[in-house]
Design an enzyme around this catalytic site. Structure first.
Site, PDB file in Angstrom:
ATOM      1  N   GLU A 198     -73.823  39.650  54.933  1.00 27.12           N
ATOM      2  CA  GLU A 198     -74.513  38.364  54.960  1.00 27.12           C
ATOM      3  C   GLU A 198     -75.407  38.128  53.752  1.00 27.12           C
ATOM      4  OE1 GLU A 198     -76.749  37.387  58.592  1.00 27.12           O
ATOM      5  OE2 GLU A 198     -75.349  35.725  58.672  1.00 27.12           O
ATOM      6  N   LYS A 253     -71.322  42.149  64.084  1.00 28.17           N
ATOM      7  CA  LYS A 253     -72.731  42.016  64.460  1.00 28.17           C
ATOM      8  C   LYS A 253     -72.894  42.333  65.927  1.00 28.17           C
ATOM      9  CE  LYS A 253     -74.413  38.285  61.522  1.00 28.17           C
ATOM     10  NZ  LYS A 253     -75.081  36.977  61.641  1.00 28.17           N
ATOM     11  N   HIS A 277     -74.743  26.800  73.943  1.00 28.41           N
ATOM     12  CA  HIS A 277     -74.718  27.051  72.506  1.00 28.41           C
ATOM     13  C   HIS A 277     -73.707  26.124  71.817  1.00 28.41           C
ATOM     14  CE1 HIS A 277     -75.008  29.252  68.777  1.00 28.41           C
ATOM     15  NE2 HIS A 277     -73.685  29.440  68.765  1.00 28.41           N
ATOM     16  N   ARG A 307     -76.170  58.229  67.786  1.00 26.43           N
ATOM     17  CA  ARG A 307     -76.019  57.776  66.392  1.00 26.43           C
ATOM     18  C   ARG A 307     -74.696  57.086  66.094  1.00 26.43           C
ATOM     19  NH1 ARG A 307     -78.821  62.458  65.820  1.00 26.43           N
ATOM     20  NH2 ARG A 307     -80.996  62.058  65.272  1.00 26.43           N
ATOM     21  N   HIS A 352     -79.349  25.445  66.940  1.00 25.11           N
ATOM     22  CA  HIS A 352     -80.302  26.448  67.428  1.00 25.11           C
ATOM     23  C   HIS A 352     -81.630  25.799  67.803  1.00 25.11           C
ATOM     24  CE1 HIS A 352     -78.255  30.171  65.444  1.00 25.11           C
ATOM     25  NE2 HIS A 352     -77.937  30.066  66.713  1.00 25.11           N
ATOM     26  N   ARG A 354     -71.377  34.080  53.837  1.00 27.70           N
ATOM     27  CA  ARG A 354     -71.349  34.134  55.294  1.00 27.70           C
ATOM     28  C   ARG A 354     -72.217  33.049  55.942  1.00 27.70           C
ATOM     29  NH1 ARG A 354     -70.992  39.774  58.700  1.00 27.70           N
ATOM     30  NH2 ARG A 354     -71.023  38.844  60.737  1.00 27.70           N
ATOM     31  N   GLU A 362     -66.951  26.356  68.582  1.00 27.60           N
ATOM     32  CA  GLU A 362     -66.894  27.322  67.471  1.00 27.60           C
ATOM     33  C   GLU A 362     -65.504  27.339  66.826  1.00 27.60           C
ATOM     34  OE1 GLU A 362     -69.581  28.792  66.292  1.00 27.60           O
ATOM     35  OE2 GLU A 362     -70.939  29.219  67.962  1.00 27.60           O
ATOM     36  N   HIS A 381     -75.464  25.037  63.080  1.00 26.03           N
ATOM     37  CA  HIS A 381     -76.381  25.888  63.833  1.00 26.03           C
ATOM     38  C   HIS A 381     -77.859  25.606  63.544  1.00 26.03           C
ATOM     39  CE1 HIS A 381     -72.737  27.961  64.888  1.00 26.03           C
ATOM     40  NE2 HIS A 381     -73.373  28.874  65.583  1.00 26.03           N
ATOM     41  N   ASN A 417     -72.697  29.363  59.684  1.00 28.83           N
ATOM     42  CA  ASN A 417     -73.838  28.788  60.374  1.00 28.83           C
ATOM     43  C   ASN A 417     -73.777  27.264  60.452  1.00 28.83           C
ATOM     44  OD1 ASN A 417     -77.179  29.219  60.674  1.00 28.83           O
ATOM     45  ND2 ASN A 417     -75.823  30.911  61.153  1.00 28.83           N
ATOM     46  N   LYS A 429     -62.852  33.299  60.354  1.00 30.82           N
ATOM     47  CA  LYS A 429     -64.098  34.067  60.354  1.00 30.82           C
ATOM     48  C   LYS A 429     -63.906  35.374  59.584  1.00 30.82           C
ATOM     49  CE  LYS A 429     -68.076  35.778  62.652  1.00 30.82           C
ATOM     50  NZ  LYS A 429     -68.857  35.979  63.864  1.00 30.82           N
TER      51      LYS A 429
HETATM   52  N1  LIG Z   1     -72.018  38.932  67.395  1.00 31.48           N
HETATM   53  C1  LIG Z   1     -71.728  37.733  66.938  1.00 31.48           C
HETATM   54  O1  LIG Z   1     -71.283  37.563  65.802  1.00 31.48           O
HETATM   55  C2  LIG Z   1     -71.900  36.565  67.829  1.00 31.48           C
HETATM   56  C3  LIG Z   1     -71.342  35.328  67.482  1.00 31.48           C
HETATM   57  C4  LIG Z   1     -71.477  34.270  68.371  1.00 31.48           C
HETATM   58  C5  LIG Z   1     -72.149  34.460  69.570  1.00 31.48           C
HETATM   59  N2  LIG Z   1     -72.687  35.671  69.879  1.00 31.48           N
HETATM   60  C6  LIG Z   1     -73.411  35.889  71.135  1.00 31.48           C
HETATM   61  O2  LIG Z   1     -72.538  35.628  72.226  1.00 31.48           O
HETATM   62  C7  LIG Z   1     -73.326  35.293  73.362  1.00 31.48           C
HETATM   63  C8  LIG Z   1     -72.657  34.159  74.094  1.00 31.48           C
HETATM   64  O3  LIG Z   1     -71.359  34.551  74.462  1.00 31.48           O
HETATM   65  P1  LIG Z   1     -70.543  33.804  75.607  1.00 31.48           P
HETATM   66  O4  LIG Z   1     -70.626  32.347  75.405  1.00 31.48           O
HETATM   67  O5  LIG Z   1     -69.230  34.450  75.682  1.00 31.48           O
HETATM   68  O6  LIG Z   1     -71.444  34.069  76.903  1.00 31.48           O
HETATM   69  P2  LIG Z   1     -71.375  35.106  78.114  1.00 31.48           P
HETATM   70  O7  LIG Z   1     -70.930  36.425  77.680  1.00 31.48           O
HETATM   71  O8  LIG Z   1     -72.687  35.010  78.804  1.00 31.48           O
HETATM   72  O9  LIG Z   1     -70.266  34.451  79.060  1.00 31.48           O
HETATM   73  C9  LIG Z   1     -70.503  33.188  79.646  1.00 31.48           C
HETATM   74  C10 LIG Z   1     -70.399  33.234  81.182  1.00 31.48           C
HETATM   75  O10 LIG Z   1     -69.031  33.326  81.556  1.00 31.48           O
HETATM   76  C11 LIG Z   1     -68.814  34.457  82.390  1.00 31.48           C
HETATM   77  N3  LIG Z   1     -67.475  34.903  82.067  1.00 31.48           N
HETATM   78  C12 LIG Z   1     -67.075  35.526  80.931  1.00 31.48           C
HETATM   79  N4  LIG Z   1     -65.744  35.650  80.908  1.00 31.48           N
HETATM   80  C13 LIG Z   1     -65.286  35.119  82.064  1.00 31.48           C
HETATM   81  C14 LIG Z   1     -63.992  34.930  82.600  1.00 31.48           C
HETATM   82  N5  LIG Z   1     -62.887  35.269  81.916  1.00 31.48           N
HETATM   83  N6  LIG Z   1     -63.876  34.359  83.817  1.00 31.48           N
HETATM   84  C15 LIG Z   1     -64.989  33.966  84.489  1.00 31.48           C
HETATM   85  N7  LIG Z   1     -66.233  34.078  84.013  1.00 31.48           N
HETATM   86  C16 LIG Z   1     -66.381  34.650  82.808  1.00 31.48           C
HETATM   87  C17 LIG Z   1     -69.926  35.393  82.065  1.00 31.48           C
HETATM   88  O11 LIG Z   1     -70.171  36.286  83.113  1.00 31.48           O
HETATM   89  C18 LIG Z   1     -71.089  34.434  81.818  1.00 31.48           C
HETATM   90  O12 LIG Z   1     -71.618  34.034  83.042  1.00 31.48           O
HETATM   91  C19 LIG Z   1     -74.714  34.977  72.858  1.00 31.48           C
HETATM   92  O13 LIG Z   1     -75.589  36.014  73.234  1.00 31.48           O
HETATM   93  C20 LIG Z   1     -74.561  34.947  71.340  1.00 31.48           C
HETATM   94  O14 LIG Z   1     -75.718  35.369  70.669  1.00 31.48           O
HETATM   95  C21 LIG Z   1     -72.558  36.709  69.030  1.00 31.48           C
HETATM   96 ZN   LIG Z   2     -72.472  30.019  67.156  1.00 31.61          ZN
END
Ligand SMILES: NC(=O)c1ccc[n+]([C@@H]2O[C@H](COP(=O)([O-])OP(=O)(O)OC[C@H]3O[C@@H](n4cnc5c(N)ncnc54)[C@H](O)[C@@H]3O)[C@@H](O)[C@H]2O)c1
Ligand SMILES: [Zn+2]
Length: 363
Positions: free
Chosen positions: A238, A144, A266, A123, A253, A242, A186, A249, A246, A228
């Protein structure tokens, strides 16, 4: 090191941004009330774990903490109920109890997955974000967390604020170039929605930022997180404001989904989406002179500003009608008013969107 305080309805937590920070984790955990009697579970992925796992776990073990480690395959497909269930198993086996704390070491995928583990495990237990991608500056603010379902991205999730965020920018040196560029989309977005002078600064420093000069990267991440956090603190669940996060996006998206999450990253999708939104604003007469400055800034970060190749127009429109901002099949877009200011506009005529999609193709 730079610090930022994020205030949410329930709590305030710090974001620490700097170089070679992990050695100080024991000290910071203690200052947040987490002593060595609390079990820690480090969650990471198969790329990040071998690079930085020991840098995090080593100092903690030396300070007397018990640290369990779990790793998921790198990539978006690990944001799944299967991996969540595996992590729960590993947690139980390790002896993670209600006193436990999750450490999320990785990009947005690990942050969302391990954050959701923390939100739901017994929980809810605390978690600490240790972001290692530029994009994760975005995902580490706002609380999130969640996983994907085969029928939709991020459809299973919660709001769960971290205890703190420790962003060690030294880790960005090993990030693949395409992820660096994509992450800057971003950062640029945060400037374009709220801070024209930050947008100017980004334009002047783009090459040094792409070379990952630490003090500049720290400043860029700090500003991105600050913007942010300001938006989120005014609208934690949201309800309205907020939505401006987007920006870019709606088209972004749709492009990602239409390419099967394979063709475009992305950030690349969001970059093209911001150009599209600027074109739409100019076409509807709600803004002037926004397309060219938007393109210039994105191109300075080597991000795409037009659509290469063939894109199925009807499919893209259908995806945009299903966007979370849309209501009853009516298109909704976040549109720029000028550089540094945007607002949500509903009821955008489909014909205007079609024209923008064609204009995005012609460059
Ligand atoms: N929670 C939120 O508010 C929010 C906001 C934006 C995005 N997201 C989410 O974030 C995700 C995308 O995140 P991301 O772009 O960081 O992708 P990711 O976590 O998949 O990382 C991208 C790639 O880089 C590698 N990697 C990460 N750090 C590294 C480093 N320092 N050195 C070498 N390799 C490294 C990872 O293993 C992966 O292969 C999506 O699922 C998206 O939905 C969430
Ligand atoms: Zn985004």
């Amino acid at each position: 090191m730079r610090t930022l305080k994020v205030s949410t309805g329930e709590q305030t937590y710090p974001i620490l941004i700097g170089r070679d920070l992990y050695a100080r984790l024991p000290e910071w955990l203690r200052s947040r009330g987490i002593g060595p009697d609390r079990p820690l579970m480090l969650v990471t992925d198969t790329h990040v774990g071998p690079l930085y796992g020991e840098k995090v776990a080593g100092p903690l073990r030396a300070a007397g903490y018990r640290v369990g480690e779990a790793s998921v395959p790198a990539g978006e497909s690990s944001k799944s109920l299967e991996q969540l269930s595996r992590l729960v198993e590993e947690g139980l086996r390790f002896g993670l109890d209600r006193q436990g704390v999750v450490l999320a070491l990785g990009g947005g995928v690990v942050g969302d997955l391990a954050g959701f583990l923390a939100a739901s495990y017994m929980r809810g237990i605390p978690f600490v974000q240790l972001p290692t991608t530029l994009l994760a500056h975005d995902s580490s603010v706002g609380g999130k967390v969640g996983v994907n379902h085969p029928l939709g991205k991020n459809v299973i999730g919660a709001f769960h604020q971290p205890l703190m965020v420790v962003f060690d920018v030294s880790t960005l040196r090993t990030l693949p170039r395409r992820e660096v560029v994509s992450g800057y989309a971003e950062v640029v977005k945060h400037a374009l929605i709220a801070d024209a002078s930050f947008a100017d600064w980004l334009l002047r420093n783009s090459e040094r930022l792409l070379r990952l000069e630490p003090s500049l990267v720290e400043e860029a991440i700090w500003n991105g997180c600050r913007i942010k956090a300001e938006v989120v603190s005014q609208d934690e669940r949201e309800a309205g404001l907020r939505a401006i996060l987007n920006y870019g996006h709606t088209i972004g998206h749709a492009l990602e989904a239409a390419s099967g999450y394979a063709g475009l990253t992305h950030g690349e999708g969001v970059a093209i989406g911001m150009v599209g939104a600027a074109m739409l604003a100019e076409a509807l007469g709600t803004a002037r002179d926004v397309v060219e400055p938007t393109k210039r800034l994105l191109q300075a970060f080597h991000l795409p500003v037009h659509l290469a190749g063939e894109w199925p127009e009807e499919k893209l429109l259908e995806l945009m009608r299903r966007d979370k901002k849309a209501r009853g099949g009516v298109y909704a877009f976040v549109l720029p008013e000028r550089i540094g200011s945007v607002r949500l506009v509903r009821g955008i005529p489909e014909e205007a969107i079609r024209r923008v999609l064609r204009r995005l193709k012609s460059g």
